[in-house]
Design an enzyme around this catalytic site. Sequence first.
Site, PDB file in Angstrom:
ATOM      1  N   ASN A   8      -2.542   1.322  -1.071  1.00  0.00           N
ATOM      2  CA  ASN A   8      -3.828   0.166  -0.950  1.00  0.00           C
ATOM      3  C   ASN A   8      -4.330   0.251   0.067  1.00  0.00           C
ATOM      4  O   ASN A   8      -4.058   0.244   1.530  1.00  0.00           O
ATOM      5  CB  ASN A   8      -2.825  -0.900  -0.978  1.00  0.00           C
ATOM      6  CG  ASN A   8      -3.809  -2.366  -0.135  1.00  0.00           C
ATOM      7  OD1 ASN A   8      -4.826  -2.397  -0.602  1.00  0.00           O
ATOM      8  ND2 ASN A   8      -2.731  -3.341  -0.126  1.00  0.00           N
ATOM      9  N   LYS A  10      -6.795  -1.547   1.245  1.00  0.00           N
ATOM     10  CA  LYS A  10      -7.293  -2.716   1.977  1.00  0.00           C
ATOM     11  C   LYS A  10      -8.983  -2.502   2.119  1.00  0.00           C
ATOM     12  O   LYS A  10      -9.578  -1.839   1.405  1.00  0.00           O
ATOM     13  CB  LYS A  10      -6.517  -2.915   3.335  1.00  0.00           C
ATOM     14  CG  LYS A  10      -5.152  -2.596   3.217  1.00  0.00           C
ATOM     15  CD  LYS A  10      -4.291  -3.335   4.028  1.00  0.00           C
ATOM     16  CE  LYS A  10      -2.784  -3.046   3.774  1.00  0.00           C
ATOM     17  NZ  LYS A  10      -1.911  -3.681   4.776  1.00  0.00           N
ATOM     18  N   HIS A  92      -0.860  -9.940  -2.515  1.00  0.00           N
ATOM     19  CA  HIS A  92      -0.354  -9.657  -1.362  1.00  0.00           C
ATOM     20  C   HIS A  92      -0.224 -10.495  -0.166  1.00  0.00           C
ATOM     21  O   HIS A  92      -0.887 -11.521  -0.264  1.00  0.00           O
ATOM     22  CB  HIS A  92      -1.573  -8.377  -1.020  1.00  0.00           C
ATOM     23  CG  HIS A  92      -1.096  -7.370  -0.009  1.00  0.00           C
ATOM     24  ND1 HIS A  92      -1.189  -7.969   1.229  1.00  0.00           N
ATOM     25  CD2 HIS A  92      -0.805  -6.114   0.138  1.00  0.00           C
ATOM     26  CE1 HIS A  92      -0.708  -6.746   2.126  1.00  0.00           C
ATOM     27  NE2 HIS A  92      -0.601  -5.944   1.122  1.00  0.00           N
ATOM     28  N   GLU A  94      -1.074 -10.506   2.873  1.00  0.00           N
ATOM     29  CA  GLU A  94      -2.353 -10.828   3.248  1.00  0.00           C
ATOM     30  C   GLU A  94      -3.317 -11.834   2.540  1.00  0.00           C
ATOM     31  O   GLU A  94      -4.093 -12.525   3.466  1.00  0.00           O
ATOM     32  CB  GLU A  94      -3.051  -9.648   3.674  1.00  0.00           C
ATOM     33  CG  GLU A  94      -2.542  -8.449   4.787  1.00  0.00           C
ATOM     34  CD  GLU A  94      -2.861  -7.011   4.668  1.00  0.00           C
ATOM     35  OE1 GLU A  94      -3.806  -6.883   4.002  1.00  0.00           O
ATOM     36  OE2 GLU A  94      -2.011  -6.264   5.490  1.00  0.00           O
ATOM     37  N   GLU A 162       7.746  -6.480  -0.514  1.00  0.00           N
ATOM     38  CA  GLU A 162       7.076  -6.185   0.851  1.00  0.00           C
ATOM     39  C   GLU A 162       7.483  -7.018   1.877  1.00  0.00           C
ATOM     40  O   GLU A 162       6.776  -8.099   1.921  1.00  0.00           O
ATOM     41  CB  GLU A 162       5.539  -6.072   0.642  1.00  0.00           C
ATOM     42  CG  GLU A 162       4.988  -4.999  -0.303  1.00  0.00           C
ATOM     43  CD  GLU A 162       3.645  -4.623   0.029  1.00  0.00           C
ATOM     44  OE1 GLU A 162       3.504  -3.310   0.273  1.00  0.00           O
ATOM     45  OE2 GLU A 162       2.851  -5.407   0.108  1.00  0.00           O
ATOM     46  N   GLY A 168       2.484  -2.679   8.051  1.00  0.00           N
ATOM     47  CA  GLY A 168       1.635  -2.063   9.063  1.00  0.00           C
ATOM     48  C   GLY A 168       2.413  -2.076  10.591  1.00  0.00           C
ATOM     49  O   GLY A 168       1.637  -2.282  11.671  1.00  0.00           O
ATOM     50  N   SER A 207       5.595  -0.070   5.745  1.00  0.00           N
ATOM     51  CA  SER A 207       5.565   1.330   6.800  1.00  0.00           C
ATOM     52  C   SER A 207       6.038   2.468   5.946  1.00  0.00           C
ATOM     53  O   SER A 207       7.147   2.993   6.639  1.00  0.00           O
ATOM     54  CB  SER A 207       6.183   0.600   7.920  1.00  0.00           C
ATOM     55  OG  SER A 207       5.540  -0.360   8.633  1.00  0.00           O
TER      56      SER A 207
HETATM   57  C1  PEP Z   1       0.648  -3.057   2.569  1.00  0.00           C
HETATM   58  O1  PEP Z   1      -0.088  -3.655   2.924  1.00  0.00           O
HETATM   59  O2  PEP Z   1       0.596  -3.003   1.126  1.00  0.00           O
HETATM   60  C2  PEP Z   1       1.476  -1.973   3.160  1.00  0.00           C
HETATM   61  C3  PEP Z   1       2.704  -1.876   2.559  1.00  0.00           C
HETATM   62  O3  PEP Z   1       0.932  -1.644   4.251  1.00  0.00           O
HETATM   63  P1  PEP Z   1       1.604  -0.472   5.328  1.00  0.00           P
HETATM   64  O4  PEP Z   1       2.015   0.837   4.319  1.00  0.00           O
HETATM   65  O5  PEP Z   1       0.610   0.133   6.224  1.00  0.00           O
HETATM   66  O6  PEP Z   1       2.993  -1.135   5.927  1.00  0.00           O
END
Ligand code: PEP
Length: 245
Positions: A8, A10, A92, A94, A162, A168, A207
């Site tokens: 992703n 973003k 997601h 976000e 997630e 992040g 992460s």
């Molecule tokens: C995400 O935003 O879907 C995600 C998993 O981000 P990150 O891998 O940067 O934690």
Amino acid sequence: MQKLIAGNWKMNGLASSLAEIEALKGLTGQATCDIVVCPPFTLIEKAVAASKDSAILVGAQDCHAQSKGAYTGDVSAEMLAEIGARFVILGHSERRSAYREADASVAAKAATAQKSGLTSIICVGETRAERDDGTAIEVVRAQLEGSIPEGASSSNTAIAYEPVWAIGTGLIPTVEQIEEVHSAVRKVLEERIRADGRSVRILYGGSVKASNAAAIFQVPNVDGALVGGASLKASEFAGIIAAAV
Ligand code: PEP
């Protein structure tokens, strides 16, 4: 089950970032998993062209629940399919937090994605406060119940667990915590879509890096990963893909 590794991007990437897809092609020729890159809308068509003659598929990060109409600024699943997208990330965290996307809206989007031939990657996950007060499983169950549309199957749906606090941040749940949630997700899938629920891929996200991917992929019911930051660099993303045997 063949693992699915989705990146992703973003709101990151200009045309110059397509070099990462070119590099990824060179690094993943032997990959035995499914690979998806989800760049911003503006790069989807170019990413489809860049990934031609490779195993890399392209996805979007959202779509509208309607196929067309007076929805300024939005993009429909049908439009995404027309330019070669095969997947779409929905719900997601976000978007759930910044745009107050509710489960019903995620389910409506996934239903339209299904009609347009896209595979939805439906995201769920608890906040830090929910993890701390012991309601993580309950929260994830409720999100799944509300976000999975009628007609969902292993060929049009994947789930991404997630934990919001792991996105992040560099923080990661223990393997026991991941196993507990993924097993609860599997149970809901089996209740909702019976035997085929066993074949829906459940991705872990939050992460994930090349250095921790192998340990995560050992966990039962982890069928791949949704990767944010580490998907932006082909070399790092390829390391995650290599761990998905
Ligand atoms: C995400 O935003 O879907 C995600 C998993 O981000 P990150 O891998 O940067 O934690």
